[in-house]
Design a protein around this motif. Structure first.
Motif, PDB file in Angstrom:
ATOM      1  N   GLN A 196      30.717  36.750  63.438  1.00  0.00           N
ATOM      2  CA  GLN A 196      31.902  37.588  63.188  1.00  0.00           C
ATOM      3  C   GLN A 196      32.126  37.775  61.687  1.00  0.00           C
ATOM      4  N   ALA A 197      31.969  36.702  60.936  1.00  0.00           N
ATOM      5  CA  ALA A 197      32.143  36.794  59.483  1.00  0.00           C
ATOM      6  C   ALA A 197      31.088  37.707  58.876  1.00  0.00           C
ATOM      7  N   MET A 198      29.865  37.625  59.378  1.00  0.00           N
ATOM      8  CA  MET A 198      28.797  38.479  58.865  1.00  0.00           C
ATOM      9  C   MET A 198      29.058  39.946  59.212  1.00  0.00           C
ATOM     10  N   ASP A 199      29.567  40.197  60.408  1.00  0.00           N
ATOM     11  CA  ASP A 199      29.905  41.573  60.790  1.00  0.00           C
ATOM     12  C   ASP A 199      31.016  42.116  59.891  1.00  0.00           C
ATOM     13  N   ALA A 200      32.011  41.294  59.629  1.00  0.00           N
ATOM     14  CA  ALA A 200      33.096  41.725  58.740  1.00  0.00           C
ATOM     15  C   ALA A 200      32.564  41.951  57.331  1.00  0.00           C
ATOM     16  N   ALA A 201      31.673  41.063  56.871  1.00  0.00           N
ATOM     17  CA  ALA A 201      31.077  41.216  55.545  1.00  0.00           C
ATOM     18  C   ALA A 201      30.246  42.490  55.466  1.00  0.00           C
ATOM     19  N   ALA A 202      29.580  42.839  56.541  1.00  0.00           N
ATOM     20  CA  ALA A 202      28.773  44.062  56.562  1.00  0.00           C
ATOM     21  C   ALA A 202      29.642  45.295  56.343  1.00  0.00           C
ATOM     22  N   GLU A 203      30.885  45.224  56.838  1.00  0.00           N
ATOM     23  CA  GLU A 203      31.808  46.343  56.608  1.00  0.00           C
ATOM     24  C   GLU A 203      32.274  46.376  55.149  1.00  0.00           C
ATOM     25  N   LEU A 204      32.445  45.203  54.572  1.00  0.00           N
ATOM     26  CA  LEU A 204      32.881  45.137  53.168  1.00  0.00           C
ATOM     27  C   LEU A 204      31.776  45.530  52.200  1.00  0.00           C
ATOM     28  N   TRP A 205      30.549  45.126  52.514  1.00  0.00           N
ATOM     29  CA  TRP A 205      29.410  45.386  51.634  1.00  0.00           C
ATOM     30  C   TRP A 205      28.320  46.113  52.412  1.00  0.00           C
ATOM     31  N   PRO A 206      28.524  47.392  52.698  1.00  0.00           N
ATOM     32  CA  PRO A 206      27.551  48.139  53.512  1.00  0.00           C
ATOM     33  C   PRO A 206      26.169  48.220  52.873  1.00  0.00           C
ATOM     34  N   GLU A 207      26.079  48.067  51.575  1.00  0.00           N
ATOM     35  CA  GLU A 207      24.776  48.142  50.901  1.00  0.00           C
ATOM     36  C   GLU A 207      23.852  46.983  51.290  1.00  0.00           C
ATOM     37  N   ILE A 208      24.406  45.897  51.822  1.00  0.00           N
ATOM     38  CA  ILE A 208      23.572  44.775  52.276  1.00  0.00           C
ATOM     39  C   ILE A 208      23.750  44.509  53.776  1.00  0.00           C
ATOM     40  N   ALA A 209      24.374  45.435  54.476  1.00  0.00           N
ATOM     41  CA  ALA A 209      24.705  45.251  55.894  1.00  0.00           C
ATOM     42  C   ALA A 209      23.485  44.947  56.758  1.00  0.00           C
ATOM     43  N   ALA A 210      22.338  45.488  56.419  1.00  0.00           N
ATOM     44  CA  ALA A 210      21.136  45.298  57.242  1.00  0.00           C
ATOM     45  C   ALA A 210      20.436  43.970  56.960  1.00  0.00           C
ATOM     46  N   ASP A 211      20.837  43.285  55.920  1.00  0.00           N
ATOM     47  CA  ASP A 211      20.193  42.030  55.529  1.00  0.00           C
ATOM     48  C   ASP A 211      21.134  40.861  55.833  1.00  0.00           C
ATOM     49  N   ARG A 212      20.947  40.250  57.016  1.00  0.00           N
ATOM     50  CA  ARG A 212      21.855  39.179  57.448  1.00  0.00           C
ATOM     51  C   ARG A 212      21.824  37.989  56.490  1.00  0.00           C
ATOM     52  N   GLY A 213      20.666  37.695  55.925  1.00  0.00           N
ATOM     53  CA  GLY A 213      20.557  36.606  54.949  1.00  0.00           C
ATOM     54  C   GLY A 213      21.393  36.887  53.711  1.00  0.00           C
ATOM     55  N   ALA A 214      21.347  38.138  53.241  1.00  0.00           N
ATOM     56  CA  ALA A 214      22.140  38.523  52.073  1.00  0.00           C
ATOM     57  C   ALA A 214      23.633  38.420  52.384  1.00  0.00           C
ATOM     58  N   LEU A 215      23.999  38.751  53.616  1.00  0.00           N
ATOM     59  CA  LEU A 215      25.403  38.626  54.010  1.00  0.00           C
ATOM     60  C   LEU A 215      25.857  37.167  53.981  1.00  0.00           C
ATOM     61  N   VAL A 216      24.992  36.277  54.475  1.00  0.00           N
ATOM     62  CA  VAL A 216      25.334  34.844  54.435  1.00  0.00           C
ATOM     63  C   VAL A 216      25.486  34.394  52.984  1.00  0.00           C
ATOM     64  N   ARG A 217      24.563  34.808  52.115  1.00  0.00           N
ATOM     65  CA  ARG A 217      24.664  34.423  50.704  1.00  0.00           C
ATOM     66  C   ARG A 217      25.933  34.970  50.073  1.00  0.00           C
ATOM     67  N   LYS A 218      26.300  36.199  50.412  1.00  0.00           N
ATOM     68  CA  LYS A 218      27.518  36.808  49.858  1.00  0.00           C
ATOM     69  C   LYS A 218      28.757  36.062  50.356  1.00  0.00           C
ATOM     70  N   ILE A 219      28.781  35.710  51.628  1.00  0.00           N
ATOM     71  CA  ILE A 219      29.896  34.947  52.189  1.00  0.00           C
ATOM     72  C   ILE A 219      29.993  33.586  51.487  1.00  0.00           C
ATOM     73  N   LEU A 220      28.851  32.943  51.296  1.00  0.00           N
ATOM     74  CA  LEU A 220      28.844  31.662  50.591  1.00  0.00           C
ATOM     75  C   LEU A 220      29.354  31.812  49.163  1.00  0.00           C
ATOM     76  N   GLN A 221      28.938  32.876  48.475  1.00  0.00           N
ATOM     77  CA  GLN A 221      29.399  33.104  47.107  1.00  0.00           C
ATOM     78  C   GLN A 221      30.911  33.273  47.064  1.00  0.00           C
ATOM     79  N   GLN A 222      31.427  34.043  48.016  1.00  0.00           N
ATOM     80  CA  GLN A 222      32.880  34.234  48.076  1.00  0.00           C
ATOM     81  C   GLN A 222      33.578  32.901  48.343  1.00  0.00           C
ATOM     82  N   GLY A 223      32.997  32.106  49.224  1.00  0.00           N
ATOM     83  CA  GLY A 223      33.557  30.784  49.522  1.00  0.00           C
ATOM     84  C   GLY A 223      33.499  29.860  48.316  1.00  0.00           C
TER      85      GLY A 223
END
Length: 89
Positions: free
Chosen positions: A18-45
């Motif tokens: 769910q967090a990755m799906d929400a992140a994909a909406e926030l950062w559509p430029e990396i939406a297709a890269d689930r690993g990048a979404l996890v890294r972005k979520i971690l960075q925000q955290g």
């Protein structure tokens, strides 16, 4: 990629998905890269943790400044000597 750094495996739980799906909406430029979404979520955290740590440190410093000198005590004339005289030499 070879590295000497520790690696961590993360399972995509329902909550993380769910967090990755929400992140994909926030950062559509990396939406297709689930690993990048996890890294972005971690960075925000990590940023949030650092901000919280900084706020707590500053709150402690403020409390120390606010209370500095509050417990200096005022000795009556000869009070310190009287106290010392109560103890055997």
């Amino acid at each position: 990629m070879p590295t000497t750094r520790p690696r961590h495996m993360v399972t995509e739980t329902d909550r993380l998905a769910q967090a990755m799906d929400a992140a994909a909406e926030l950062w559509p430029e990396i939406a297709a890269d689930r690993g990048a979404l996890v890294r972005k979520i971690l960075q925000q955290g990590m940023d949030a943790v650092e901000n919280e740590r900084t706020a707590r440190v500053e709150a402690r410093r403020t409390a120390v400044r606010r209370s500095a000198g509050a417990l200096t005590g005022i000795w009556p004339d000869g009070g310190r000597d009287q106290l010392r005289d109560e103890w055997p030499a």
